[in-house]
Write an enzyme that holds these catalytic residues in place. Structure first.
Site, PDB file in Angstrom:
ATOM      1  N   TRP A 254      23.125   0.680  -9.904  1.00 49.43           N
ATOM      2  CA  TRP A 254      21.919   0.571 -10.737  1.00 49.43           C
ATOM      3  C   TRP A 254      22.186   1.094 -12.144  1.00 49.43           C
ATOM      4  O   TRP A 254      21.873   0.430 -13.140  1.00 49.43           O
ATOM      5  CB  TRP A 254      20.751   1.341 -10.117  1.00 49.43           C
ATOM      6  CG  TRP A 254      19.542   1.312 -11.013  1.00 49.43           C
ATOM      7  CD1 TRP A 254      18.594   0.330 -11.079  1.00 49.43           C
ATOM      8  CD2 TRP A 254      19.173   2.282 -12.006  1.00 49.43           C
ATOM      9  NE1 TRP A 254      17.653   0.631 -12.052  1.00 49.43           N
ATOM     10  CE2 TRP A 254      17.999   1.824 -12.637  1.00 49.43           C
ATOM     11  CE3 TRP A 254      19.736   3.496 -12.430  1.00 49.43           C
ATOM     12  CZ2 TRP A 254      17.354   2.537 -13.656  1.00 49.43           C
ATOM     13  CZ3 TRP A 254      19.103   4.199 -13.451  1.00 49.43           C
ATOM     14  CH2 TRP A 254      17.929   3.727 -14.052  1.00 49.43           C
ATOM     15  N   GLY A 273      18.699  -3.042  -7.551  1.00 52.74           N
ATOM     16  CA  GLY A 273      18.032  -1.961  -6.838  1.00 52.74           C
ATOM     17  C   GLY A 273      16.918  -1.288  -7.625  1.00 52.74           C
ATOM     18  O   GLY A 273      16.389  -0.256  -7.192  1.00 52.74           O
ATOM     19  N   ASP A 274      16.537  -1.847  -8.763  1.00 46.05           N
ATOM     20  CA  ASP A 274      15.562  -1.198  -9.639  1.00 46.05           C
ATOM     21  C   ASP A 274      14.165  -1.166  -9.004  1.00 46.05           C
ATOM     22  O   ASP A 274      13.654  -2.182  -8.524  1.00 46.05           O
ATOM     23  CB  ASP A 274      15.496  -1.948 -10.969  1.00 46.05           C
ATOM     24  CG  ASP A 274      14.562  -1.269 -11.949  1.00 46.05           C
ATOM     25  OD1 ASP A 274      14.973  -0.260 -12.548  1.00 46.05           O
ATOM     26  OD2 ASP A 274      13.413  -1.729 -12.091  1.00 46.05           O
ATOM     27  N   ALA A 275      13.547   0.016  -9.043  1.00 45.09           N
ATOM     28  CA  ALA A 275      12.229   0.190  -8.428  1.00 45.09           C
ATOM     29  C   ALA A 275      11.156  -0.628  -9.145  1.00 45.09           C
ATOM     30  O   ALA A 275      10.245  -1.168  -8.500  1.00 45.09           O
ATOM     31  CB  ALA A 275      11.846   1.666  -8.438  1.00 45.09           C
ATOM     32  N   TRP A 315       9.637  -6.602 -15.397  1.00 45.90           N
ATOM     33  CA  TRP A 315       9.102  -5.287 -15.744  1.00 45.90           C
ATOM     34  C   TRP A 315       7.832  -5.431 -16.571  1.00 45.90           C
ATOM     35  O   TRP A 315       6.844  -4.743 -16.339  1.00 45.90           O
ATOM     36  CB  TRP A 315      10.130  -4.488 -16.558  1.00 45.90           C
ATOM     37  CG  TRP A 315      11.308  -3.990 -15.803  1.00 45.90           C
ATOM     38  CD1 TRP A 315      11.439  -3.877 -14.445  1.00 45.90           C
ATOM     39  CD2 TRP A 315      12.527  -3.495 -16.371  1.00 45.90           C
ATOM     40  NE1 TRP A 315      12.677  -3.359 -14.131  1.00 45.90           N
ATOM     41  CE2 TRP A 315      13.353  -3.100 -15.281  1.00 45.90           C
ATOM     42  CE3 TRP A 315      12.992  -3.326 -17.661  1.00 45.90           C
ATOM     43  CZ2 TRP A 315      14.636  -2.564 -15.479  1.00 45.90           C
ATOM     44  CZ3 TRP A 315      14.269  -2.805 -17.861  1.00 45.90           C
ATOM     45  CH2 TRP A 315      15.069  -2.420 -16.784  1.00 45.90           C
TER      46      TRP A 315
END
Length: 320
Positions: A254, A273-275, A315
C-alpha cells in the site's frame, strides 16, 4: 506588446513572464478543474504545508537552483484558463526562480498528464460515469518531495486521516522550517538531514508510534546518504521502483503504491488495499462488506495503465 512565452523543458506548459516582474502566467491543459484542486487542498484544517483562502492557494517552496525560498500565491484566471503565480517577496523574480516555481507547480498539480484517455474511461465506467461531470478535469494532486511522500504514507498507516494530519503537523512544526511573510506563516516539511540527529524517543513524544518512528528515521538516513533517491526510482521503471520500496522496512504494497501514485507519478499505481478505495466501492456497489481483492481487480481491468486515476476518483466520490 507581445508577452514573452517560455516553453518548459520536458513539459507541455508554457510560462509567460516579464523579467523584473513578481508574477508569471502558467498555461493550463484544457481538462483542468481548479475548483476540484481547491477542494482537495482544503480538505483538512490541520494542513500546514499550504493554505487556501478566497480561491487562492498559498505555498512556500524551496528553489535549490537559486538557493532561495519562494512564498507563492496561485490564482485561477478563468478568461485565460491559466494560473497567475505571484511571488510574495518584494524582489522581482529571477528567471531561474520562475522556471523552478513553474516546474514545481506543474508536477504538484499533475499538469502534464493527458487526461483524454481518463475522461473516456470515466464516461464508460459503470460506477464513475454518474460522477463524470464532477470529475471532469480532476488531476491527482501530488507530493513532489520523496521524503515527504514516504513520511506522509508511513504516518497514515492504519490510522484515520485527521490523526495523520495531526502527526504531520507536529513533525513539520518540530523539525521543519517556519517563515513569516506578511500576515501568513508558512511551513516547509522537514528535510531528511533535519531528522538525522532525532531519536525514536523524540518522535514518540509527538505521538508517533515506535515502529513508525523507526521507519521515518531509517528513511531519513537512506535518503541523506543517497542510497534512496527519487531520480533513481524514476529511472528504474515501475516494477523495479516498486520492489525497491517494498524492500525497505515499514513499506508494504500500500505504501509503495501510494508513493508511486503521488510522488513518482505512475498512472498504473494501484494501492488495492486502500481503506478509502474499499469504502467507496462498498458504498457504490451496495455491499455489506468490503470487496474482495479479486473483485476489485476485475472491476479495474478496463483501467489498466490508469489505475491510479480510478482510485483517486473513487476517493472523491466519498464526498460527492
Amino acid at each position: 506588446m507581445d508577452i514573452p512565452q517560455q516553453d518548459m523543458p520536458g513539459s507541455n506548459s508554457k510560462v509567460e513572464f516579464y523579467p523584473g516582474d513578481i508574477r508569471f502566467k502558467l498555461s493550463l491543459p484544457e481538462l483542468f478543474n481548479y475548483e476540484e484542486i481547491l477542494y482537495y487542498l482544503n480538505r483538512s484544517k490541520l494542513e500546514c504545508l499550504h493554505q487556501v483562502d478566497q480561491g487562492r492557494i498559498y505555498k512556500l517552496i524551496r528553489v535549490k537552483e537559486a538557493e532561495t525560498m519562494l512564498p507563492l500565491q496561485l490564482e485561477y484566471d478563468q478568461e485565460a484558463h491559466a494560473l497567475i503565480v505571484q511571488s510574495l517577496l518584494e524582489a522581482p523574480l529571477l528567471a531561474e526562480e520562475c522556471q523552478a516555481a513553474a516546474a514545481y507547480i506543474t508536477e504538484w498539480l499533475d499538469l502534464d498528464r493527458d487526461l483524454t484517455p481518463v475522461e473516456t474511461l470515466v464516461t464508460s465506467d459503470p460506477i464513475l460515469s454518474k460522477f463524470s461531470a464532477s470529475l471532469r478535469g480532476l488531476r491527482i494532486v501530488g507530493v513532489p518531495d520523496l521524503f515527504e511522500a514516504l513520511c506522509w504514507a508511513v504516518l497514515g498507516q492504519q490510522i484515520n486521516l485527521t490523526f495523520a494530519y495531526t502527526l504531520k503537523r507536529r513533525l513539520t512544526e518540530t523539525y521543519g522550517e517556519q517563515h513569516q511573510y506578511g500576515e501568513r506563516t508558512y511551513h516547509l516539511f522537514p528535510t531528511p538531514q533535519s531528522l538525522l540527529t532525532a531519536s525514536v524517543q523524540d518522535l514518540k513524544e509527538l505521538q508517533i508510534t515506535t515502529k513508525k518512528s523507526e521507519y521515518i528515521l531509517d528513511l531519513a538516513r537512506r535518503i541523506s546518504s543517497g542510497e534512496l533517491q527519487k531520480g533513481g526510482l524514476l529511472a528504474s521503471g515501475y516494477y523495479e521502483a516498486e520492489q525497491t520500496l517494498i524492500s525497505i522496512r515499514g513499506i508494504g504494497p500500500w505504501t509503495a503504491h501510494y508513493v508511486l501514485m503521488r510522488c513518482l507519478r505512475d498512472p498504473a499505481a494501484f494501492p488495492i488495499g486502500d481503506a478509502g478505495l474499499h469504502a467507496a466501492l462498498k458504498r457504490e456497489l451496495g455491499l455489506s462488506v468490503k470487496p474482495a481483492p479479486d473483485q476489485i481487480r476485475e472491476l479495474f481491468k478496463p483501467w489498466a495503465g490508469y489505475e491510479a486515476y480510478a482510485v483517486f476518483y473513487l476517493w472523491r466520490t466519498l464526498t460527492l
